[in-house]
Design a protein around this motif. Structure first.
Motif, PDB file in Angstrom:
ATOM      1  N   ALA A  12       0.832  -1.200   0.000  1.00  0.00           N
ATOM      2  CA  ALA A  12       0.000   0.000   0.000  1.00  0.00           C
ATOM      3  C   ALA A  12       0.866   1.249   0.000  1.00  0.00           C
ATOM      4  O   ALA A  12       0.593   2.219  -0.736  1.00  0.00           O
ATOM      5  CB  ALA A  12      -0.935  -0.015   1.209  1.00  0.00           C
ATOM      6  N   LEU A  13       1.908   1.264   0.827  1.00  0.00           N
ATOM      7  CA  LEU A  13       2.781   2.427   0.875  1.00  0.00           C
ATOM      8  C   LEU A  13       3.527   2.612  -0.444  1.00  0.00           C
ATOM      9  O   LEU A  13       3.708   3.739  -0.916  1.00  0.00           O
ATOM     10  CB  LEU A  13       3.795   2.290   2.026  1.00  0.00           C
ATOM     11  CG  LEU A  13       3.305   2.685   3.415  1.00  0.00           C
ATOM     12  CD1 LEU A  13       2.330   1.649   3.963  1.00  0.00           C
ATOM     13  CD2 LEU A  13       4.482   2.864   4.368  1.00  0.00           C
ATOM     14  N   PHE A  14       3.953   1.494  -1.048  1.00  0.00           N
ATOM     15  CA  PHE A  14       4.625   1.563  -2.349  1.00  0.00           C
ATOM     16  C   PHE A  14       3.711   2.196  -3.386  1.00  0.00           C
ATOM     17  O   PHE A  14       4.100   3.109  -4.119  1.00  0.00           O
ATOM     18  CB  PHE A  14       5.029   0.156  -2.790  1.00  0.00           C
ATOM     19  CG  PHE A  14       5.489   0.070  -4.216  1.00  0.00           C
ATOM     20  CD1 PHE A  14       6.785   0.424  -4.571  1.00  0.00           C
ATOM     21  CD2 PHE A  14       4.633  -0.365  -5.218  1.00  0.00           C
ATOM     22  CE1 PHE A  14       7.209   0.346  -5.887  1.00  0.00           C
ATOM     23  CE2 PHE A  14       5.050  -0.441  -6.533  1.00  0.00           C
ATOM     24  CZ  PHE A  14       6.339  -0.087  -6.863  1.00  0.00           C
ATOM     25  N   MET A  15       2.464   1.731  -3.444  1.00  0.00           N
ATOM     26  CA  MET A  15       1.511   2.220  -4.434  1.00  0.00           C
ATOM     27  C   MET A  15       1.221   3.703  -4.225  1.00  0.00           C
ATOM     28  O   MET A  15       1.204   4.495  -5.177  1.00  0.00           O
ATOM     29  CB  MET A  15       0.217   1.398  -4.346  1.00  0.00           C
ATOM     30  CG  MET A  15      -0.818   1.728  -5.394  1.00  0.00           C
ATOM     31  SD  MET A  15      -2.112   0.466  -5.484  1.00  0.00           S
ATOM     32  CE  MET A  15      -2.723   0.488  -3.793  1.00  0.00           C
ATOM     33  N   MET A 104      -9.286   9.308  -0.144  1.00  0.00           N
ATOM     34  CA  MET A 104     -10.086   8.569   0.827  1.00  0.00           C
ATOM     35  C   MET A 104      -9.492   7.187   1.060  1.00  0.00           C
ATOM     36  O   MET A 104      -9.410   6.710   2.196  1.00  0.00           O
ATOM     37  CB  MET A 104     -11.531   8.455   0.340  1.00  0.00           C
ATOM     38  CG  MET A 104     -12.295   9.764   0.328  1.00  0.00           C
ATOM     39  SD  MET A 104     -13.967   9.596  -0.352  1.00  0.00           S
ATOM     40  CE  MET A 104     -14.709   8.523   0.875  1.00  0.00           C
ATOM     41  N   GLY A 105      -9.080   6.536  -0.023  1.00  0.00           N
ATOM     42  CA  GLY A 105      -8.436   5.235   0.130  1.00  0.00           C
ATOM     43  C   GLY A 105      -7.084   5.342   0.805  1.00  0.00           C
ATOM     44  O   GLY A 105      -6.752   4.572   1.707  1.00  0.00           O
ATOM     45  N   THR A 110      -2.363   3.769   4.714  1.00  0.00           N
ATOM     46  CA  THR A 110      -1.123   3.897   5.473  1.00  0.00           C
ATOM     47  C   THR A 110      -1.334   3.831   6.980  1.00  0.00           C
ATOM     48  O   THR A 110      -0.645   3.067   7.670  1.00  0.00           O
ATOM     49  CB  THR A 110      -0.388   5.191   5.077  1.00  0.00           C
ATOM     50  OG1 THR A 110      -0.121   5.166   3.674  1.00  0.00           O
ATOM     51  CG2 THR A 110       0.912   5.313   5.842  1.00  0.00           C
ATOM     52  N   PRO A 111      -2.288   4.608   7.562  1.00  0.00           N
ATOM     53  CA  PRO A 111      -2.470   4.491   9.022  1.00  0.00           C
ATOM     54  C   PRO A 111      -2.894   3.092   9.465  1.00  0.00           C
ATOM     55  O   PRO A 111      -2.411   2.581  10.477  1.00  0.00           O
ATOM     56  CB  PRO A 111      -3.569   5.526   9.320  1.00  0.00           C
ATOM     57  CG  PRO A 111      -3.538   6.473   8.180  1.00  0.00           C
ATOM     58  CD  PRO A 111      -3.140   5.652   6.999  1.00  0.00           C
ATOM     59  N   VAL A 112      -3.813   2.471   8.709  1.00  0.00           N
ATOM     60  CA  VAL A 112      -4.291   1.142   9.101  1.00  0.00           C
ATOM     61  C   VAL A 112      -3.181   0.104   8.898  1.00  0.00           C
ATOM     62  O   VAL A 112      -3.071  -0.854   9.665  1.00  0.00           O
ATOM     63  CB  VAL A 112      -5.562   0.766   8.334  1.00  0.00           C
ATOM     64  CG1 VAL A 112      -5.996  -0.661   8.660  1.00  0.00           C
ATOM     65  CG2 VAL A 112      -6.694   1.736   8.684  1.00  0.00           C
TER      66      VAL A 112
END
Length: 469
Positions: A12-15, A104-105, A110-112
């Motif tokens: 997710a962070l990469f994307m 929104m996504g 990142t936090p989750v």
């Protein structure tokens, strides 16, 4: 530590990080295609930041209410939908709305992801897990600009958003297949008033700072919205004190370790956040380099950050959080100041060495401060800690760009000179001083602060096996 978990979460962070750097390269082509100007199109970048600011505070409640793993997977899906909407946008309005949907996504991803990592990792392995999490996240900004330029030049800008689809699909599948189940936590009813106040506060400050630093709108608009954001923040503080279960539990700041980690990390991020904004300007406007040449030089910063991962746990175990944060903040400030004395005649080897070491220390600081946030809080408070930390990061990064740009403008206004070498020296010195201020906070930490995570002082929380990807 289960090394699979942070690597899956890092998708997710990469994307998200690659997306933000890819779009910056392709702004002129997108603007031409949808019939607007690159300056106006920067409103789309601001819309993304505003969306993050609005929804990050609610991420902890969502994760507790519906389960962190489910929310993480849904967040990736929403980010993918926003990416498709960006690709098919035909006007500025559509593109701004699509970027808001992406935000929104991103506000949940990142936090989750950090929350999942904290809840599935023993404190003994948290530093190593945090370091592993940063690797794919750092690769995104490395390959983003060349990938964006290649796709825009040889294909079409629409594909820079569509490449998120296979990456996101892999992330959803891997997280569903390998991430441990995290059951929902008992939750109180959503603090609706707190949500609206925090949303206005964070989005007003982020939007205002973005407008001030990126002249897409008159600066007065930015000043007014910053004022509205600050007033809303004060109202939220008053509101939170009168509730047993506010959206963001500010009572966490009564914990001195948590308070120091957030405050010190925020100050440092203001200074460091301005550096990626100033360096390309220095190399391109001051030295006359091309964007490609500038990017190849600044690549050294990311390379230094990547190398940090292999030694962070061992260094923290040896000297502890207090010493690492003091050295990283002080060293980073000195290296930021050194950037201001670069000239076109400075040997590239010297520049690359400074940037490599700066990337190493910066990444060491963030890995340490991010882990320190969770060092002295109860597991049930990890969601709140994650949301507060993420919100602070968004605001301070935006503030950093505003401070860097503002310092350049101030120099130009007071000296009557065009932005040039002396102006960059002044700007880098200003942000170097800001980056050094966290030392005043971390100097007050106990020498064994966070020892349950670092292992400093006799405990043995960090595994002795070689650090591996």
């Amino acid at each position: 530590m289960n090394r699979t978990t942070p690597l899956i979460l890092a998708v997710a962070l990469f994307m998200e990080n690659m997306d933000s750097t890819v779009i910056a390269t392709s702004l002129p082509a997108i603007a031409t295609d949808i019939g607007t100007s690159p300056i106006a199109l920067k409103l789309a970048l601001t819309a993304y930041l505003v969306s993050l600011a609005i929804f990050i505070p609610i991420s902890a409640w969502m994760a507790d209410r519906f389960g962190a793993k489910l929310v993480f997977r849904v967040a990736i899906g929403v980010f993918m939908l926003g990416s498709v909407a960006c690709a098919v946008s035909g006007s500025l309005g559509e593109f701004v709305l699509a970027r808001f949907l992406q935000g929104m996504g991103g506000s949940m991803m990142t936090p989750v992801a950090r929350l999942v990592l904290v809840r599935t990792t023993e404190k003994s392995g948290l530093v190593s897990a945090m370091a592993t999490l940063t690797i794919p996240a750092l690769i995104g900004p490395l390959i983003g600009p060349p990938v964006g330029g290649f796709i825009t030049t040889f294909f079409a800008w629409h594909w820079i958003f569509l490449i998120n689809i296979p990456i996101g699909a892999i992330g959803i599948w891997l997280s569903g297949r390998f991430l441990p189940e995290i059951p929902p936590e008992p939750t109180r009813p959503l603090d609706v008033t707190g949500f609206f106040l925090s949303a206005i506060a964070a989005s007003g400050i982020v939007f205002g700072l973005s407008v001030v630093s990126l002249p897409a709108l008159p600066p007065v608009v930015g000043v007014v919205t910053i004022g509205i954001g600050v007033i809303s923040a004060l109202l939220y503080v008053r509101h939170a004190r009168g509730r047993d279960y506010p959206l963001l539990q500010l009572k966490l700041f009564s914990n001195p370790v948590f308070r120091t980690a957030i405050a010190g990390g925020s100050l440092f991020r203001i200074g460091v956040g301005a550096t990626p904004f100033l360096l390309p300007l220095l190399f391109q406007l001051g030295f006359g380099l091309t964007p490609f040449q500038s990017g190849m030089i600044t690549f050294a910063t990311a390379a230094g950050a990547l190398s940090m991962k292999f030694v962070a746990p061992r260094i923290l175990r040896t000297v502890g959080f207090r010493t690492v944060l003091l050295v990283a903040a002080g060293g980073s400030a000195c290296l930021i100041a050194a950037n201001g004395f670069f000239t076109a005649e400075t040997p590239y080897l010297v520049i690359l060495s400074v940037l490599f070491l700066a990337g190493f220390l910066r990444s060491m600081f963030f890995t340490s401060s991010n882990a320190l946030v969770f060092a002295d809080i109860e597991p049930a408070q990890s969601g709140q800690a994650t949301a507060i930390s993420a919100a602070a990061q968004q605001i301070t990064v935006a503030l950093g760009v505003a401070v860097g740009g503002g310092a350049l403008e101030l120099w130009s206004v007071f000296t009557g000179q065009a932005i040039g070498g002396a102006g960059f020296t002044f700007a880098f010195l200003v942000i170097a001083v800001i980056s050094a201020l966290p030392m005043l906070l971390f100097a007050r930490l106990a020498p064994d602060a966070g020892k349950a995570i670092s292992g400093h002082g006799g405990q043995r929380p960090i595994a002795e096996e070689p650090q591996q990807l």
